[in-house]
Design a protein around this motif. Structure first.
Motif, PDB file in Angstrom:
ATOM      1  N   HIS A 150       1.504 -19.352  13.125  1.00  0.00           N
ATOM      2  CA  HIS A 150       2.155 -18.637  12.048  1.00  0.00           C
ATOM      3  C   HIS A 150       1.260 -18.453  10.903  1.00  0.00           C
ATOM      4  O   HIS A 150       0.913 -17.271  10.407  1.00  0.00           O
ATOM      5  N   HIS A 154      -0.403 -14.560   9.346  1.00  0.00           N
ATOM      6  CA  HIS A 154      -0.618 -14.278   8.048  1.00  0.00           C
ATOM      7  C   HIS A 154      -1.963 -14.036   7.529  1.00  0.00           C
ATOM      8  O   HIS A 154      -2.405 -13.325   6.851  1.00  0.00           O
ATOM      9  N   HIS A 163       3.392  -8.962  11.864  1.00  0.00           N
ATOM     10  CA  HIS A 163       4.374 -10.068  11.315  1.00  0.00           C
ATOM     11  C   HIS A 163       5.078  -9.604  10.058  1.00  0.00           C
ATOM     12  O   HIS A 163       6.144 -10.058   9.560  1.00  0.00           O
ATOM     13  N   HIS A 167       8.610  -9.833   7.565  1.00  0.00           N
ATOM     14  CA  HIS A 167       8.931 -10.389   6.100  1.00  0.00           C
ATOM     15  C   HIS A 167       9.648  -9.056   5.267  1.00  0.00           C
ATOM     16  O   HIS A 167       9.660  -9.446   4.076  1.00  0.00           O
ATOM     17  N   HIS A 245       9.106 -19.322   1.716  1.00  0.00           N
ATOM     18  CA  HIS A 245       8.036 -18.493   2.414  1.00  0.00           C
ATOM     19  C   HIS A 245       8.261 -16.844   2.280  1.00  0.00           C
ATOM     20  O   HIS A 245       7.378 -16.115   2.610  1.00  0.00           O
TER      21      HIS A 245
HETATM   22 ZN   LIG Z   1       5.671 -15.568   7.754  1.00  0.00          ZN
END
Ligand SMILES: [Zn+2]
Ligand SMILES: [Zn+2]
Length: 328
Positions: A150, A154, A163, A167, A245
């Motif tokens: 993860h 990012h 990713h 989000h 997050h």
């Molecule tokens: Zn994430």
């Protein structure tokens, strides 16, 4: 009760396999894949059970204690499609055609080169005789690798391109965990399966590890105003912890370096965020999304797409764009 549940599950699996899957395989000339298909049937059925369970538990909670009033039904429907594709369809097919043969080759490669798999029993003799203890140990080890996966999503430009699809959901809901780029799903499923194989997880156990992890991750994304208290928050990722997050300006850009920096990357156990300095507790239930999708002047009004295929296509374009930007 567990025994009778697992008996009914096995009966359902055998029935589905014999009446639907096997005839289809022979009809389409894929008879050689019988063994993989039987495993695929198990994954499919586990996925169905997950979906039913989540819907029964999380939907009433979303109605009872929502974080925000739900104003975008299409967003939730679209996320449901992701969940069906990943937990029932795509993943089963991936296991069927790609993962199983690949893992066989990988095991053969390890044997050929005399590389011995890491054996939990050597570190803690007798632990694999305690199924529950070894189950949670495996869950813990896999979660450590998931945390770093993860972080990479990012921190590496092209990967964030993919990713960021996850989000860009501003209406988080019980199906949002699976809102991912298919390419990213494939990479993560492969990555975790290889790690599991390497640390000696048995296939039967792996199915259950993945199922439990997926259920917990769905809870984290649900639109429910729920946290686990100051101690619980540090033991297991809660909806509040994970929402942070996803929060604009916190989750993935809080150190002012675009997609770098950020907080609360842990997938199940917040201990990784505590250990590696990325934890942030409390903070309420923030708005979610990505800054550049907000209308000007806060953002650039970037389009992440509304429908499944548009989101997938835009994800690929971002992957190329951010990858090139990182190289410059
Ligand atoms: Zn994430
Ligand atoms: Zn998430």
């Amino acid at each position: 009760m567990i025994a009778s549940l697992s008996d009914s599950f096995a009966t359902a699996q055998a029935w589905l396999f014999e009446t639907v899957v096997q005839p289809l395989l022979f009809w389409s000339g894929l008879g050689e894949f019988t063994e993989n298909a039987f495993e695929g049937t198990e994954w499919f059925l586990i996925g169905v059970c997950e979906l039913v369970l989540l819907w029964l538990v999380l939907r009433p909670l979303e109605a009872l204690i929502p974080v925000h009033a739900f104003n975008d039904r299409r967003a939730r429907w679209n996320d449901f499609i992701y969940t069906v594709v990943h937990r029932l369809g795509a993943f089963t097919l991936v296991i069927f055609f790609l993962l199983d043969p690949l893992i066989d080759q990988f095991t053969a490669f390890l044997h050929l080169h005399g590389i011995h798999q890491f054996d939990l029993d050597k570190v803690w003799p007798g632990v694999t005789d305690l199924p529950l203890v070894s189950f949670f140990l495996y869950l813990f080890v896999l979660d450590f690798f998931d945390y770093w996966y993860h972080r990479a999503q990012h921190n590496i430009g092209w990967w964030w391109g993919l990713h960021s699809l996850h989000h860009s959901q501003q209406n988080m809901n019980l199906w949002s965990d699976d809102r991912n780029h298919l390419l990213d799903d494939l990479l993560r499923d492969l990555f975790l399966a290889v790690i599991a194989l390497f640390i000696g997880v048995q296939p039967g156990q792996y199915v259950l590890l993945v199922a439990l992890s997926r259920i917990l991750q769905s809870v984290q994304h649900a639109n429910i105003r729920l946290h686990f208290g100051s101690v619980g928050e540090r033991l297991l990722v809660s909806p509040r912890f994970h929402r942070l997050h996803h929060a604009i300006g916190v989750g993935h850009e809080s150190r002012g370096r675009g997609s770098l920096g950020g907080h609360n990357f842990a997938v199940l156990f917040p201990v990784w965020d505590v250990l590696f300095g990325t934890a942030r507790f409390g903070g309420g239930f923030a708005l979610t999304g990505i800054r550049d999708q907000l209308p000007p002047p806060q953002g650039k009004g970037r389009d992440y797409g509304r429908g499944f295929w548009r989101q997938q296509w835009l994800g690929l374009r971002r992957m190329v764009e951010y990858g090139q930007r990182a190289r410059r």
